[in-house]
Write a protein that holds these residues in place. Structure first.
Motif, PDB file in Angstrom:
ATOM      1  N   ARG A  18       0.823  -1.218   0.000  1.00 10.17           N
ATOM      2  CA  ARG A  18       0.000   0.000   0.000  1.00 10.17           C
ATOM      3  C   ARG A  18       0.847   1.253   0.000  1.00 10.17           C
ATOM      4  O   ARG A  18       0.673   2.136  -0.831  1.00 10.17           O
ATOM      5  CB  ARG A  18      -0.938   0.011   1.216  1.00 10.17           C
ATOM      6  N   LEU A  19       1.812   1.339   0.915  1.00 10.50           N
ATOM      7  CA  LEU A  19       2.572   2.582   1.033  1.00 10.50           C
ATOM      8  C   LEU A  19       3.471   2.811  -0.177  1.00 10.50           C
ATOM      9  O   LEU A  19       3.686   3.955  -0.581  1.00 10.50           O
ATOM     10  CB  LEU A  19       3.368   2.635   2.340  1.00 10.50           C
ATOM     11  N   THR A  20       3.967   1.736  -0.790  1.00 15.01           N
ATOM     12  CA  THR A  20       4.828   1.897  -1.966  1.00 15.01           C
ATOM     13  C   THR A  20       4.026   2.446  -3.144  1.00 15.01           C
ATOM     14  O   THR A  20       4.438   3.414  -3.789  1.00 15.01           O
ATOM     15  CB  THR A  20       5.508   0.567  -2.342  1.00 15.01           C
ATOM     16  N   GLU A  48      11.682 -12.213  -2.100  1.00 15.19           N
ATOM     17  CA  GLU A  48      12.424 -13.411  -2.511  1.00 15.19           C
ATOM     18  C   GLU A  48      13.663 -13.050  -3.318  1.00 15.19           C
ATOM     19  O   GLU A  48      14.676 -13.745  -3.260  1.00 15.19           O
ATOM     20  CB  GLU A  48      11.536 -14.327  -3.353  1.00 15.19           C
ATOM     21  N   ALA A  49      13.584 -11.966  -4.090  1.00 12.24           N
ATOM     22  CA  ALA A  49      14.656 -11.595  -5.017  1.00 12.24           C
ATOM     23  C   ALA A  49      15.792 -10.829  -4.351  1.00 12.24           C
ATOM     24  O   ALA A  49      16.898 -10.771  -4.886  1.00 12.24           O
ATOM     25  CB  ALA A  49      14.083 -10.765  -6.164  1.00 12.24           C
ATOM     26  N   GLY A  50      15.517 -10.226  -3.222  1.00 16.51           N
ATOM     27  CA  GLY A  50      16.521  -9.412  -2.542  1.00 16.51           C
ATOM     28  C   GLY A  50      16.236  -9.382  -1.061  1.00 16.51           C
ATOM     29  O   GLY A  50      15.576 -10.268  -0.526  1.00 16.51           O
ATOM     30  N   VAL A  51      16.701  -8.344  -0.411  1.00 16.25           N
ATOM     31  CA  VAL A  51      16.441  -8.150   1.010  1.00 16.25           C
ATOM     32  C   VAL A  51      15.463  -6.990   1.130  1.00 16.25           C
ATOM     33  O   VAL A  51      15.767  -5.867   0.723  1.00 16.25           O
ATOM     34  CB  VAL A  51      17.741  -7.839   1.787  1.00 16.25           C
ATOM     35  N   LEU A  52      14.291  -7.281   1.648  1.00 16.26           N
ATOM     36  CA  LEU A  52      13.271  -6.258   1.835  1.00 16.26           C
ATOM     37  C   LEU A  52      13.394  -5.718   3.258  1.00 16.26           C
ATOM     38  O   LEU A  52      13.296  -6.478   4.222  1.00 16.26           O
ATOM     39  CB  LEU A  52      11.880  -6.844   1.601  1.00 16.26           C
ATOM     40  N   LEU A  53      13.633  -4.414   3.350  1.00 17.33           N
ATOM     41  CA  LEU A  53      13.764  -3.755   4.651  1.00 17.33           C
ATOM     42  C   LEU A  53      12.587  -2.811   4.852  1.00 17.33           C
ATOM     43  O   LEU A  53      12.070  -2.243   3.883  1.00 17.33           O
ATOM     44  CB  LEU A  53      15.065  -2.949   4.715  1.00 17.33           C
ATOM     45  N   VAL A  54      12.187  -2.657   6.101  1.00 14.84           N
ATOM     46  CA  VAL A  54      11.168  -1.670   6.439  1.00 14.84           C
ATOM     47  C   VAL A  54      11.707  -0.722   7.495  1.00 14.84           C
ATOM     48  O   VAL A  54      12.547  -1.098   8.322  1.00 14.84           O
ATOM     49  CB  VAL A  54       9.845  -2.311   6.936  1.00 14.84           C
ATOM     50  N   ALA A  55      11.214   0.509   7.432  1.00 13.16           N
ATOM     51  CA  ALA A  55      11.441   1.488   8.484  1.00 13.16           C
ATOM     52  C   ALA A  55      10.143   1.543   9.270  1.00 13.16           C
ATOM     53  O   ALA A  55       9.071   1.750   8.695  1.00 13.16           O
ATOM     54  CB  ALA A  55      11.771   2.853   7.907  1.00 13.16           C
ATOM     55  N   LEU A  64       6.554   2.609   8.147  1.00 13.12           N
ATOM     56  CA  LEU A  64       6.558   3.944   7.546  1.00 13.12           C
ATOM     57  C   LEU A  64       7.116   3.950   6.134  1.00 13.12           C
ATOM     58  O   LEU A  64       6.804   4.847   5.346  1.00 13.12           O
ATOM     59  CB  LEU A  64       7.404   4.894   8.408  1.00 13.12           C
ATOM     60  N   GLY A  65       7.984   2.974   5.830  1.00 14.47           N
ATOM     61  CA  GLY A  65       8.610   2.945   4.516  1.00 14.47           C
ATOM     62  C   GLY A  65       9.287   1.614   4.279  1.00 14.47           C
ATOM     63  O   GLY A  65       9.382   0.779   5.184  1.00 14.47           O
ATOM     64  N   SER A  66       9.750   1.431   3.040  1.00 18.92           N
ATOM     65  CA  SER A  66      10.432   0.184   2.709  1.00 18.92           C
ATOM     66  C   SER A  66      11.396   0.400   1.549  1.00 18.92           C
ATOM     67  O   SER A  66      11.330   1.406   0.843  1.00 18.92           O
ATOM     68  CB  SER A  66       9.425  -0.914   2.344  1.00 18.92           C
ATOM     69  N   VAL A  67      12.284  -0.585   1.372  1.00 19.06           N
ATOM     70  CA  VAL A  67      13.247  -0.564   0.280  1.00 19.06           C
ATOM     71  C   VAL A  67      13.648  -2.004  -0.010  1.00 19.06           C
ATOM     72  O   VAL A  67      13.592  -2.863   0.868  1.00 19.06           O
ATOM     73  CB  VAL A  67      14.482   0.295   0.637  1.00 19.06           C
ATOM     74  N   THR A  68      14.033  -2.251  -1.261  1.00 15.67           N
ATOM     75  CA  THR A  68      14.519  -3.567  -1.658  1.00 15.67           C
ATOM     76  C   THR A  68      16.000  -3.447  -1.998  1.00 15.67           C
ATOM     77  O   THR A  68      16.375  -2.660  -2.871  1.00 15.67           O
ATOM     78  CB  THR A  68      13.735  -4.102  -2.881  1.00 15.67           C
ATOM     79  N   PHE A  69      16.839  -4.196  -1.305  1.00 14.37           N
ATOM     80  CA  PHE A  69      18.295  -4.206  -1.498  1.00 14.37           C
ATOM     81  C   PHE A  69      18.653  -5.413  -2.356  1.00 14.37           C
ATOM     82  O   PHE A  69      18.226  -6.533  -2.051  1.00 14.37           O
ATOM     83  CB  PHE A  69      18.980  -4.309  -0.123  1.00 14.37           C
ATOM     84  N   VAL A  70      19.394  -5.185  -3.442  1.00 19.02           N
ATOM     85  CA  VAL A  70      19.753  -6.275  -4.352  1.00 19.02           C
ATOM     86  C   VAL A  70      21.219  -6.188  -4.762  1.00 19.02           C
ATOM     87  O   VAL A  70      21.861  -5.147  -4.627  1.00 19.02           O
ATOM     88  CB  VAL A  70      18.854  -6.293  -5.614  1.00 19.02           C
ATOM     89  N   LEU A  71      21.702  -7.288  -5.294  1.00 18.31           N
ATOM     90  CA  LEU A  71      23.065  -7.381  -5.810  1.00 18.31           C
ATOM     91  C   LEU A  71      23.015  -7.597  -7.319  1.00 18.31           C
ATOM     92  O   LEU A  71      21.992  -8.045  -7.852  1.00 18.31           O
ATOM     93  CB  LEU A  71      23.810  -8.515  -5.113  1.00 18.31           C
ATOM     94  N   LEU A  90      12.522   2.350  -3.122  1.00 17.83           N
ATOM     95  CA  LEU A  90      12.471   3.016  -1.821  1.00 17.83           C
ATOM     96  C   LEU A  90      11.209   3.869  -1.785  1.00 17.83           C
ATOM     97  O   LEU A  90      10.960   4.638  -2.707  1.00 17.83           O
ATOM     98  CB  LEU A  90      13.706   3.896  -1.606  1.00 17.83           C
ATOM     99  N   ALA A  91      10.418   3.691  -0.751  1.00 18.61           N
ATOM    100  CA  ALA A  91       9.167   4.442  -0.631  1.00 18.61           C
ATOM    101  C   ALA A  91       8.868   4.704   0.832  1.00 18.61           C
ATOM    102  O   ALA A  91       9.106   3.852   1.681  1.00 18.61           O
ATOM    103  CB  ALA A  91       8.015   3.658  -1.255  1.00 18.61           C
ATOM    104  N   VAL A  92       8.348   5.901   1.089  1.00 20.45           N
ATOM    105  CA  VAL A  92       7.890   6.263   2.427  1.00 20.45           C
ATOM    106  C   VAL A  92       6.424   6.653   2.308  1.00 20.45           C
ATOM    107  O   VAL A  92       6.039   7.393   1.391  1.00 20.45           O
ATOM    108  CB  VAL A  92       8.724   7.417   3.007  1.00 20.45           C
ATOM    109  N   ASP A  93       5.618   6.131   3.206  1.00 22.37           N
ATOM    110  CA  ASP A  93       4.197   6.461   3.240  1.00 22.37           C
ATOM    111  C   ASP A  93       4.047   7.981   3.164  1.00 22.37           C
ATOM    112  O   ASP A  93       4.686   8.700   3.932  1.00 22.37           O
ATOM    113  CB  ASP A  93       3.595   5.933   4.550  1.00 22.37           C
TER     114      ASP A  93
END
Length: 166
Positions: A18-20, A48-55, A64-71, A90-93
């Motif tokens: 939703r927030l993204t 599954e494809a990377g590391v999903l982080l949330v703030a 409040l937000g999220s980002v996907t970290f990939v190699l 990277l997205a913040v509500d």
């Protein structure tokens, strides 16, 4: 309010979707029908494809937000080359912007890339997205115009890079 960055859990996925989508829509990034909103909302595939982080708000636990970290070479990597890490989506509500969640997510990605021994971290940003460009510039990213690209006509992406000194 304290923002804490942590790995996302499946329980976070609906809030992240939703927030993204909301953040990208509010920033004008979903103009035209490219179906990108569906890709943004497909949080399980990103996780599954990377590391999903949330703030998250440390007191309430609200995401409040999220980002996907990939190699490089992984499904969501678009820009990274050998020795580089990349972060995407990277997205913040919109209701939580201006509270430090975006910067905290970027710093977490930089820390992860440094821990992995990467020499740099990269990100693409829409050419018109001034708030994002200001955030990345404040955190030390610089433009690498030779790596700018366009996935669709009218969608112009600028490449940014931060060298890491480990």
């Amino acid at each position: 309010m304290t923002v804490r960055v942590r790995p996302a859990t499946p329980a976070d996925f609906p809030a992240v979707a939703r927030l993204t989508v909301d953040a990208y829509r509010e920033d004008g990034q979903l103009e035209g029908d490219h179906g990108y909103d569906k890709k943004l909302a497909d949080v399980a595939t990103r996780a599954e494809a990377g590391v999903l982080l949330v703030a998250a708000d440390d007191e309430t636990g609200q995401v409040l937000g999220s980002v996907t970290f990939v190699l490089p070479g992984t499904a969501y990597a678009e820009l990274s080359g050998p020795g580089e890490a990349e972060f995407r989506m990277l997205a913040v509500d919109p209701a939580a912007q201006g509270r430090g969640a975006g910067a905290a997510l970027v710093r977490a990605c930089v820390e992860r890339a440094t821990d992995l021994g990467c020499g740099a971290i990269v990100i693409c940003v829409r050419s018109f997205s001034e708030p994002a460009k200001r955030l990345y510039a404040r955190l030390g990213f610089t433009r690498i115009p030779e790596r700018d690209w366009s996935p669709f006509p009218g969608v112009d992406l600028e490449a940014l890079r931060l060298p890491l000194t480990g």
